[in-house]
Design a protein around this motif. Structure first.
Motif, PDB file in Angstrom:
ATOM      1  N   PRO A  28     -24.107 -81.641 -57.909  1.00  0.00           N
ATOM      2  CA  PRO A  28     -23.907 -80.256 -57.459  1.00  0.00           C
ATOM      3  C   PRO A  28     -24.448 -79.262 -58.488  1.00  0.00           C
ATOM      4  O   PRO A  28     -24.474 -79.545 -59.684  1.00  0.00           O
ATOM      5  CB  PRO A  28     -22.386 -80.129 -57.335  1.00  0.00           C
ATOM      6  N   CYS A  29     -24.873 -78.106 -58.030  1.00  0.00           N
ATOM      7  CA  CYS A  29     -25.410 -77.073 -58.923  1.00  0.00           C
ATOM      8  C   CYS A  29     -24.270 -76.186 -59.433  1.00  0.00           C
ATOM      9  O   CYS A  29     -23.586 -75.544 -58.637  1.00  0.00           O
ATOM     10  CB  CYS A  29     -26.445 -76.222 -58.208  1.00  0.00           C
ATOM     11  N   PRO A  30     -24.076 -76.120 -60.754  1.00  0.00           N
ATOM     12  CA  PRO A  30     -23.028 -75.256 -61.289  1.00  0.00           C
ATOM     13  C   PRO A  30     -23.373 -73.771 -61.197  1.00  0.00           C
ATOM     14  O   PRO A  30     -22.492 -72.925 -61.303  1.00  0.00           O
ATOM     15  CB  PRO A  30     -22.895 -75.708 -62.742  1.00  0.00           C
ATOM     16  N   HIS A  31     -24.642 -73.448 -60.982  1.00  0.00           N
ATOM     17  CA  HIS A  31     -25.054 -72.042 -60.936  1.00  0.00           C
ATOM     18  C   HIS A  31     -24.840 -71.416 -59.557  1.00  0.00           C
ATOM     19  O   HIS A  31     -24.188 -70.391 -59.428  1.00  0.00           O
ATOM     20  CB  HIS A  31     -26.516 -71.910 -61.353  1.00  0.00           C
ATOM     21  N   CYS A  32     -25.395 -72.047 -58.530  1.00  0.00           N
ATOM     22  CA  CYS A  32     -25.322 -71.451 -57.190  1.00  0.00           C
ATOM     23  C   CYS A  32     -24.290 -72.116 -56.289  1.00  0.00           C
ATOM     24  O   CYS A  32     -24.013 -71.636 -55.194  1.00  0.00           O
ATOM     25  CB  CYS A  32     -26.688 -71.473 -56.521  1.00  0.00           C
ATOM     26  N   GLY A  33     -23.743 -73.260 -56.716  1.00  0.00           N
ATOM     27  CA  GLY A  33     -22.735 -73.940 -55.913  1.00  0.00           C
ATOM     28  C   GLY A  33     -23.290 -74.847 -54.831  1.00  0.00           C
ATOM     29  O   GLY A  33     -22.533 -75.321 -53.985  1.00  0.00           O
ATOM     30  N   ALA A  34     -24.596 -75.115 -54.851  1.00  0.00           N
ATOM     31  CA  ALA A  34     -25.182 -76.024 -53.861  1.00  0.00           C
ATOM     32  C   ALA A  34     -24.580 -77.409 -54.040  1.00  0.00           C
ATOM     33  O   ALA A  34     -24.416 -77.880 -55.162  1.00  0.00           O
ATOM     34  CB  ALA A  34     -26.695 -76.079 -54.019  1.00  0.00           C
ATOM     35  N   THR A  35     -24.246 -78.058 -52.942  1.00  0.00           N
ATOM     36  CA  THR A  35     -23.669 -79.393 -53.015  1.00  0.00           C
ATOM     37  C   THR A  35     -24.749 -80.423 -53.332  1.00  0.00           C
ATOM     38  O   THR A  35     -25.945 -80.126 -53.271  1.00  0.00           O
ATOM     39  CB  THR A  35     -22.971 -79.763 -51.696  1.00  0.00           C
ATOM     40  N   ALA A  36     -24.327 -81.627 -53.653  1.00  0.00           N
ATOM     41  CA  ALA A  36     -25.272 -82.697 -53.974  1.00  0.00           C
ATOM     42  C   ALA A  36     -26.218 -82.939 -52.798  1.00  0.00           C
ATOM     43  O   ALA A  36     -25.812 -82.885 -51.637  1.00  0.00           O
ATOM     44  CB  ALA A  36     -24.505 -83.974 -54.307  1.00  0.00           C
ATOM     45  N   PRO A  52     -34.763 -77.047 -58.592  1.00  0.00           N
ATOM     46  CA  PRO A  52     -33.364 -76.789 -58.933  1.00  0.00           C
ATOM     47  C   PRO A  52     -33.236 -75.805 -60.094  1.00  0.00           C
ATOM     48  O   PRO A  52     -34.166 -75.641 -60.889  1.00  0.00           O
ATOM     49  CB  PRO A  52     -32.831 -78.170 -59.326  1.00  0.00           C
ATOM     50  N   HIS A  53     -32.076 -75.153 -60.188  1.00  0.00           N
ATOM     51  CA  HIS A  53     -31.796 -74.266 -61.308  1.00  0.00           C
ATOM     52  C   HIS A  53     -31.775 -75.069 -62.616  1.00  0.00           C
ATOM     53  O   HIS A  53     -31.420 -76.244 -62.608  1.00  0.00           O
ATOM     54  CB  HIS A  53     -30.427 -73.586 -61.123  1.00  0.00           C
TER      55      HIS A  53
END
Length: 103
Positions: A28-36, A52-53
């Motif tokens: 998961p992305c800690p910046h935008c909250g996108a799931t795995a 990805p970020h």
């Protein structure tokens, strides 16, 4: 196998369909909250990004690789003189180790 929209898809086929995506999308992305396995997005306009970020790439490297610089195991943050690196970043050698692991 995974069921999606009523049609079963073998996991091996799903892997090849994701083969051209960055391996950091597995966390998961800690910046935008996108799931795995979902693409990162801009929080202001909700547009999807092709890459990805940097925070997601750092989280992925921290998850899958040991750091040769500070000698920590996966899941342990990198440090310098006993203090964690700022903003959850990782050493450049850990990125290289993660890329090698993913290949």
């Amino acid at each position: 196998m995974t069921l999606h929209a009523g049609a079963p898809m073998p996991d091996s086929l799903r892997h090849f369909m994701r083969a051209n995506h960055h391996p950091a999308r597995s966390v998961p992305c800690p910046h935008c909250g996108a799931t795995a396995h979902k693409p990162c997005r801009l929080r202001t306009s909700n547009r999807f990004l092709t890459q990805p970020h940097p925070q997601r790439v750092s989280a992925w490297a921290r998850t899958v690789a040991c750091c040769p610089t500070c000698q920590v195991t996966p899941e342990v943050p990198c440090h310098h003189d006993g203090r964690a690196l700022p903003s959850g970043s990782v050493h450049a050698a850990r990125y290289q180790e993660a890329e090698t692991t993913a290949a």
